[in-house]
Write a protein that holds these residues in place. Structure first.
Motif, PDB file in Angstrom:
ATOM      1  N   PRO A  62       7.098  10.935   3.592  1.00 27.18           N
ATOM      2  CA  PRO A  62       7.037   9.538   3.996  1.00 27.18           C
ATOM      3  C   PRO A  62       5.722   9.212   4.701  1.00 27.18           C
ATOM      4  O   PRO A  62       5.177  10.015   5.452  1.00 27.18           O
ATOM      5  CB  PRO A  62       8.228   9.373   4.957  1.00 27.18           C
ATOM      6  CG  PRO A  62       8.634  10.739   5.349  1.00 27.18           C
ATOM      7  CD  PRO A  62       8.190  11.661   4.261  1.00 27.18           C
ATOM      8  N   SER A  63       5.262   8.004   4.421  1.00 25.33           N
ATOM      9  CA  SER A  63       4.130   7.412   5.149  1.00 25.33           C
ATOM     10  C   SER A  63       4.686   6.213   5.892  1.00 25.33           C
ATOM     11  O   SER A  63       5.253   5.313   5.273  1.00 25.33           O
ATOM     12  CB  SER A  63       3.055   6.905   4.180  1.00 25.33           C
ATOM     13  OG  SER A  63       2.487   7.951   3.446  1.00 25.33           O
ATOM     14  N   VAL A  64       4.528   6.207   7.203  1.00 25.21           N
ATOM     15  CA  VAL A  64       5.003   5.072   7.998  1.00 25.21           C
ATOM     16  C   VAL A  64       3.802   4.449   8.710  1.00 25.21           C
ATOM     17  O   VAL A  64       2.961   5.169   9.286  1.00 25.21           O
ATOM     18  CB  VAL A  64       6.084   5.510   9.010  1.00 25.21           C
ATOM     19  CG1 VAL A  64       6.465   4.370   9.944  1.00 25.21           C
ATOM     20  CG2 VAL A  64       7.318   6.023   8.261  1.00 25.21           C
ATOM     21  N   ASP A  65       3.729   3.142   8.659  1.00 24.06           N
ATOM     22  CA  ASP A  65       2.683   2.383   9.349  1.00 24.06           C
ATOM     23  C   ASP A  65       2.602   2.864  10.809  1.00 24.06           C
ATOM     24  O   ASP A  65       3.618   2.884  11.515  1.00 24.06           O
ATOM     25  CB  ASP A  65       3.080   0.895   9.298  1.00 24.06           C
ATOM     26  CG  ASP A  65       2.053  -0.022   9.954  1.00 24.06           C
ATOM     27  OD1 ASP A  65       1.321   0.437  10.853  1.00 24.06           O
ATOM     28  OD2 ASP A  65       2.021  -1.201   9.575  1.00 24.06           O
ATOM     29  N   PRO A  66       1.419   3.273  11.261  1.00 22.62           N
ATOM     30  CA  PRO A  66       1.294   3.787  12.643  1.00 22.62           C
ATOM     31  C   PRO A  66       1.833   2.819  13.700  1.00 22.62           C
ATOM     32  O   PRO A  66       2.281   3.258  14.759  1.00 22.62           O
ATOM     33  CB  PRO A  66      -0.205   4.015  12.805  1.00 22.62           C
ATOM     34  CG  PRO A  66      -0.710   4.252  11.413  1.00 22.62           C
ATOM     35  CD  PRO A  66       0.143   3.390  10.523  1.00 22.62           C
ATOM     36  N   ASP A  67       1.811   1.528  13.428  1.00 17.69           N
ATOM     37  CA  ASP A  67       2.327   0.555  14.406  1.00 17.69           C
ATOM     38  C   ASP A  67       3.846   0.420  14.363  1.00 17.69           C
ATOM     39  O   ASP A  67       4.422  -0.326  15.163  1.00 17.69           O
ATOM     40  CB  ASP A  67       1.722  -0.837  14.136  1.00 17.69           C
ATOM     41  CG  ASP A  67       0.233  -0.859  14.393  1.00 17.69           C
ATOM     42  OD1 ASP A  67      -0.238  -0.053  15.214  1.00 17.69           O
ATOM     43  OD2 ASP A  67      -0.453  -1.684  13.753  1.00 17.69           O
ATOM     44  N   GLN A  68       4.481   1.091  13.430  1.00 17.33           N
ATOM     45  CA  GLN A  68       5.931   0.922  13.237  1.00 17.33           C
ATOM     46  C   GLN A  68       6.693   2.237  13.390  1.00 17.33           C
ATOM     47  O   GLN A  68       7.815   2.357  12.911  1.00 17.33           O
ATOM     48  CB  GLN A  68       6.203   0.356  11.836  1.00 17.33           C
ATOM     49  CG  GLN A  68       5.530  -0.965  11.555  1.00 17.33           C
ATOM     50  CD  GLN A  68       6.124  -2.106  12.361  1.00 17.33           C
ATOM     51  OE1 GLN A  68       7.293  -2.041  12.751  1.00 17.33           O
ATOM     52  NE2 GLN A  68       5.351  -3.142  12.624  1.00 17.33           N
ATOM     53  N   ASP A 103       4.318  -4.061  -5.281  1.00 15.35           N
ATOM     54  CA  ASP A 103       4.125  -3.333  -4.012  1.00 15.35           C
ATOM     55  C   ASP A 103       2.919  -2.399  -4.054  1.00 15.35           C
ATOM     56  O   ASP A 103       2.507  -1.862  -3.018  1.00 15.35           O
ATOM     57  CB  ASP A 103       5.346  -2.453  -3.692  1.00 15.35           C
ATOM     58  CG  ASP A 103       6.622  -3.237  -3.528  1.00 15.35           C
ATOM     59  OD1 ASP A 103       6.571  -4.354  -2.982  1.00 15.35           O
ATOM     60  OD2 ASP A 103       7.682  -2.724  -3.949  1.00 15.35           O
ATOM     61  N   ARG A 104       2.380  -2.176  -5.239  1.00 15.42           N
ATOM     62  CA  ARG A 104       1.471  -1.033  -5.401  1.00 15.42           C
ATOM     63  C   ARG A 104       0.223  -1.091  -4.541  1.00 15.42           C
ATOM     64  O   ARG A 104      -0.217  -0.074  -4.005  1.00 15.42           O
ATOM     65  CB  ARG A 104       1.068  -0.889  -6.868  1.00 15.42           C
ATOM     66  CG  ARG A 104       2.164  -0.280  -7.685  1.00 15.42           C
ATOM     67  CD  ARG A 104       1.628   0.189  -8.996  1.00 15.42           C
ATOM     68  NE  ARG A 104       2.726   0.512  -9.886  1.00 15.42           N
ATOM     69  CZ  ARG A 104       2.568   0.835 -11.161  1.00 15.42           C
ATOM     70  NH1 ARG A 104       1.365   0.844 -11.681  1.00 15.42           N
ATOM     71  NH2 ARG A 104       3.604   1.123 -11.897  1.00 15.42           N
ATOM     72  N   ARG A 142      -2.616   1.287   0.030  1.00 16.81           N
ATOM     73  CA  ARG A 142      -3.328   1.142   1.300  1.00 16.81           C
ATOM     74  C   ARG A 142      -2.646   1.983   2.377  1.00 16.81           C
ATOM     75  O   ARG A 142      -3.286   2.704   3.140  1.00 16.81           O
ATOM     76  CB  ARG A 142      -3.357  -0.335   1.705  1.00 16.81           C
ATOM     77  CG  ARG A 142      -4.321  -0.637   2.847  1.00 16.81           C
ATOM     78  CD  ARG A 142      -4.309  -2.108   3.243  1.00 16.81           C
ATOM     79  NE  ARG A 142      -4.452  -3.018   2.121  1.00 16.81           N
ATOM     80  CZ  ARG A 142      -3.587  -3.977   1.804  1.00 16.81           C
ATOM     81  NH1 ARG A 142      -2.506  -4.177   2.517  1.00 16.81           N
ATOM     82  NH2 ARG A 142      -3.804  -4.759   0.764  1.00 16.81           N
ATOM     83  N   LEU A 143      -1.335   1.900   2.439  1.00 21.89           N
ATOM     84  CA  LEU A 143      -0.583   2.635   3.462  1.00 21.89           C
ATOM     85  C   LEU A 143      -0.694   4.149   3.255  1.00 21.89           C
ATOM     86  O   LEU A 143      -1.017   4.889   4.197  1.00 21.89           O
ATOM     87  CB  LEU A 143       0.892   2.200   3.427  1.00 21.89           C
ATOM     88  CG  LEU A 143       1.826   2.944   4.373  1.00 21.89           C
ATOM     89  CD1 LEU A 143       1.440   2.703   5.827  1.00 21.89           C
ATOM     90  CD2 LEU A 143       3.277   2.521   4.130  1.00 21.89           C
ATOM     91  N   VAL A 144      -0.419   4.606   2.040  1.00 20.24           N
ATOM     92  CA  VAL A 144      -0.473   6.050   1.791  1.00 20.24           C
ATOM     93  C   VAL A 144      -1.897   6.563   1.972  1.00 20.24           C
ATOM     94  O   VAL A 144      -2.109   7.671   2.463  1.00 20.24           O
ATOM     95  CB  VAL A 144       0.084   6.385   0.387  1.00 20.24           C
ATOM     96  CG1 VAL A 144      -0.053   7.875   0.086  1.00 20.24           C
ATOM     97  CG2 VAL A 144       1.551   5.960   0.283  1.00 20.24           C
TER      98      VAL A 144
END
Ligand SMILES: CC(C)(COP(=O)(O)OP(=O)(O)OC[C@H]1O[C@@H](n2cnc3c(N)ncnc32)[C@H](O)[C@@H]1OP(=O)(O)O)[C@@H](O)C(=O)NCCC(=O)NCCS
Length: 163
Positions: free
Chosen positions: A73-79, A10-11, A16-18
């Motif tokens: 938490p980091s959440v995908d802006p589209d989600q 997952d790394r 990328r997300l964080v």
């Protein structure tokens, strides 16, 4: 949506997300430090396996007592606004509780999101932020094993001080 512990595979997606939402430098610094706790790094993924959220906690201290410092938490802006952040918060707090951790500290901008998960202003407890300017954004969440003995300066892992 599935919430589970992060694995090595997952790394790249997590970084990328964080990196988009918070700070890849902070994540990299924590991962490379002694404070990183692989058991307390969680991801949320969609039915296709795409990573849409991440949260972690690293080793901190309240005075001399081990505590946890939350990488928010980091959440995908589209989600967003679909319960991903909430699911991640419940997962990590439940895991920390089951591990008999005492207290979770968090510096949050803005802090409003975290009250629903039991975080309270640190001034309600006997712990103070390591940086005076952080105090108004510094919140703690006591867990079942907390017996009031955590007091003094809350030490965040060093990478938090470089953000
Ligand atoms: C904050 C965050 C983790 C929430 O994730 P999420 O999956 O959208 O959250 P949930 O679906 O569990 O909850 C959504 C609710 O949380 C609240 N909320 C979301 N972001 C918020 C914020 N920054 N401040 C206050 N409340 C917030 C809203 O009430 C929202 O309700 P709505 O759907 O009616 O608008 C996400 O927005 C994110 O990654 N933000 C960027 C990083 C950030 O701002 N972190 C917080 C401080 S460090």
């Amino acid at each position: 949506m599935i919430v589970r512990r992060e694995t090595t595979g997952d790394r790249v997606a997590v970084r990328r997300l964080v990196g988009t939402v918070l700070s890849a430098t902070l994540l990299d610094g924590l991962r490379a430090s002694d404070a990183w706790l692989p058991t307390l790094s969680f991801v949320a993924h969609d039915p296709d396996g795409e990573i849409v959220g991440h949260v972690a906690a690293a080793r901190g201290r309240g005075g001399a007592t081990p505590t946890l410092a939350l990488l928010p938490p980091s959440v995908d802006p589209d989600q967003r606004s679909r319960g991903v952040g909430q699911a991640l918060m419940h997962a990590i707090l439940d895991a920390a509780d089951a591990l008999d951790e005492t207290l979770v500290g968090l510096v949050a901008y803005p802090p409003e999101y975290f009250g629903r998960f039991g975080f309270r202003p640190a001034e309600d407890f006997a712990v103070v932020a390591p940086v005076a300017d952080w105090q108004s954004s510094f919140f703690v969440r006591p867990l079942t094993a907390y017996e009031g003995g955590v007091r003094g300066t809350f030490t965040f892992p060093e990478p938090f001080l470089r953000v």
